[in-house]
Write an enzyme that holds these catalytic residues in place. Structure first.
Site, mmCIF file in Angstrom:
data_model
loop_
_atom_site.group_PDB
_atom_site.id
_atom_site.type_symbol
_atom_site.label_atom_id
_atom_site.label_comp_id
_atom_site.label_asym_id
_atom_site.label_seq_id
_atom_site.Cartn_x
_atom_site.Cartn_y
_atom_site.Cartn_z
ATOM 1 N N GLY A 37 0.864 -1.185 0.000
ATOM 2 C CA GLY A 37 0.000 0.000 0.000
ATOM 3 C C GLY A 37 0.893 1.225 0.000
ATOM 4 C CE LYS A 38 1.743 4.521 -5.783
ATOM 5 N NZ LYS A 38 3.195 4.477 -5.670
ATOM 6 C CB ALA A 40 1.117 0.974 4.721
ATOM 7 C CG ASN A 41 4.775 0.364 0.614
ATOM 8 O OD1 ASN A 41 4.697 -0.523 1.466
ATOM 9 N ND2 ASN A 41 4.566 0.148 -0.678
ATOM 10 C CG ASN A 178 6.023 8.118 -11.694
ATOM 11 O OD1 ASN A 178 5.238 8.671 -12.452
ATOM 12 N ND2 ASN A 178 5.885 6.861 -11.311
ATOM 13 C CG LEU A 214 13.352 12.784 -13.219
ATOM 14 C CD1 LEU A 214 14.383 13.799 -13.712
ATOM 15 C CD2 LEU A 214 12.177 12.699 -14.184
ATOM 16 N NE ARG A 217 15.817 10.032 -16.809
ATOM 17 C CZ ARG A 217 14.931 10.886 -17.305
ATOM 18 N NH1 ARG A 217 15.334 11.996 -17.910
ATOM 19 N NH2 ARG A 217 13.635 10.650 -17.191
ATOM 20 C CG ASP A 247 5.445 4.135 -2.104
ATOM 21 O OD1 ASP A 247 4.875 5.124 -2.602
ATOM 22 O OD2 ASP A 247 5.088 2.965 -2.326
ATOM 23 N N GLY A 282 11.599 -6.143 -2.801
ATOM 24 C CA GLY A 282 10.281 -5.698 -2.362
ATOM 25 C C GLY A 282 10.244 -4.236 -1.968
HETATM 26 P P1 ADP Z 1 8.430 5.341 -8.668
HETATM 27 O O1 ADP Z 1 8.941 4.146 -7.934
HETATM 28 O O2 ADP Z 1 7.319 6.044 -7.952
HETATM 29 O O3 ADP Z 1 8.136 5.140 -10.124
HETATM 30 P P2 ADP Z 1 11.038 6.437 -9.363
HETATM 31 O O4 ADP Z 1 11.275 5.223 -10.184
HETATM 32 O O5 ADP Z 1 11.161 7.752 -10.020
HETATM 33 O O6 ADP Z 1 9.622 6.406 -8.610
HETATM 34 O O7 ADP Z 1 12.054 6.371 -8.130
HETATM 35 C C1 ADP Z 1 11.962 7.242 -7.031
HETATM 36 C C2 ADP Z 1 13.345 7.681 -6.611
HETATM 37 O O8 ADP Z 1 14.115 6.543 -6.227
HETATM 38 C C3 ADP Z 1 14.153 8.363 -7.709
HETATM 39 O O9 ADP Z 1 13.900 9.755 -7.728
HETATM 40 C C4 ADP Z 1 15.587 8.048 -7.296
HETATM 41 O O10 ADP Z 1 16.026 9.004 -6.346
HETATM 42 C C5 ADP Z 1 15.469 6.686 -6.610
HETATM 43 N N1 ADP Z 1 15.805 5.591 -7.532
HETATM 44 C C6 ADP Z 1 14.950 4.871 -8.307
HETATM 45 N N2 ADP Z 1 15.613 3.967 -9.054
HETATM 46 C C7 ADP Z 1 16.918 4.113 -8.754
HETATM 47 C C8 ADP Z 1 18.130 3.472 -9.181
HETATM 48 N N3 ADP Z 1 18.103 2.497 -10.103
HETATM 49 N N4 ADP Z 1 19.299 3.892 -8.642
HETATM 50 C C9 ADP Z 1 19.335 4.880 -7.717
HETATM 51 N N5 ADP Z 1 18.242 5.532 -7.279
HETATM 52 C C10 ADP Z 1 17.046 5.154 -7.776
#
Ligand code: ADP
Length: 299
Positions: A37-38, A40-41, A178, A214, A217, A247, A282
């Site tokens: 759950g977003k 709770a996470n 995101n 991102l 990134r 989360d 997870g």
């Molecule tokens: P969501 O999980 O909501 O799609 P993101 O994929 O953008 O969100 O990830 C959230 C944050 O987690 C990113 O802004 C980044 O700081 C970190 N993150 C995600 N993937 C990586 C990765 N492969 N390496 C390092 N940091 C990551």
């Protein structure tokens, strides 16, 4: 202090050789239950990073509800405002995961989350929190009521993407989408965009400040006013599972802001915490503590 108003789910992960097509049955290899759950996470991430975290939500009067309350309490989250709901099951996300590729499908049955009401959020932890975290996995009228009742900084994760009621965004201090969620909210066409193009979309939403995550990134900070957008690069880690990275990012952002950091400082903290969270399995398998994040930031 940080209060989260949102969903509490149990994730049921089923390992499969390949994902089923429409009308097809495939046989799973194993079943794993994990807290999810977003809402709770985010609460669990914030709780492991610092004190004073409250969760406001609903679970069923079932064993899954027992497990979710125990998991939250084990992450130092105060669960006195997570109510048991007669007649509804704890929210469940059923997730077949393809071995090898890691591709998945997700079916969410919201159960008790759908019963979280505006009256449930008219409570002291919402009025008093320095930072209130909201997402969109509970009824929108409840999200709206919580944003209105909040005494502190309101942070909204617009996920899962859905049309927002009038006036909600004007009550939000920091929106944390995101890239995909930002594009949906802005009503723009999907496609690759530069940070400057994303910042322009974010500024068009009429929210005070936006932080766009991102993935690998990093995160783009679009401050309120005319200040320049700032790209905070991700921390380089060997990511094994990015489920729940967003989360953890938001939970850490809240703790940073509650601790008095400015938005850019809180985003630096969140980027480090979220990177560490991807180094285990997870959504909650590798949530860091405050010491872990500080050790990385001091390197
Ligand atoms: P969501 O999980 O909501 O799609 P993101 O994929 O953008 O969100 O990830 C959230 C944050 O987690 C990113 O802004 C980044 O700081 C970190 N993150 C995600 N993937 C990586 C990765 N492969 N390496 C390092 N940091 C990551």
């Amino acid at each position: 202090s940080v209060t989260v108003v949102g969903s509490v789910n149990e994730d049921v992960l089923v390992a499969v050789d390949r994902l089923p097509g429409r009308g097809e049955t495939v046989v799973g290899r194993s079943v794993t239950r994990a807290p999810g759950g977003k809402g709770a996470n985010q609460a669990a991430a914030a709780g492991l990073l610092g004190p004073g975290v409250h969760m406001v939500g609903r679970v069923g009067e079932d064993a899954a509800g027992d497990r979710q309350l125990a998991a939250l309490a084990g992450s130092r989250v105060n669960v006195s405002r997570v109510h048991r709901t007669p007649g509804l099951p704890t929210g469940t996300a059923t997730i077949p995961v393809e071995e090898g590729s890691g591709e998945n499908l997700i079916v969410v049955a919201p159960g008790a989350n759908e019963a979280l009401s505006p009256a449930d959020v008219d409570v002291e932890p919402v009025h008093r929190a320095d930072v209130l975290l909201l997402q969109l996995e509970v009824p929108l009228e409840t999200v709206q009521a919580a944003a209105t009742a909040a005494g502190g900084t309101v942070v909204l994760t617009p996920a899962p993407p859905r049309a927002l009621p009038d006036g909600l965004l004007s009550r939000v201090d920091v929106l944390v989408p995101n890239e995909h969620e930002l594009v949906q909210l802005a009503g723009a066409a999907p496609g690759d965009r530069t940070p400057a193009e994303l910042a322009a979309l974010a500024r068009g939403l009429g929210v005070r400040a936006v932080v766009v995550t991102l993935g690998a990134r990093g995160a783009l900070v679009v401050p309120s006013g005319d200040g320049p957008a700032l790209l905070q690069e991700a921390l380089a880690v060997d990511a094994v599972d990015t489920t729940g990275a967003g989360d953890c990012f938001t939970g850490a952002l809240a703790q940073g802001l509650a601790g008095g950091a400015d938005l850019a400082g809180a985003v630096r903290y969140a980027v480090a915490a979220a990177a560490l969270s991807t180094t285990g399995p997870g959504a909650r398998g590798a949530l860091p503590g405050d010491d872990d994040v500080r050790a990385v930031l001091d390197r």
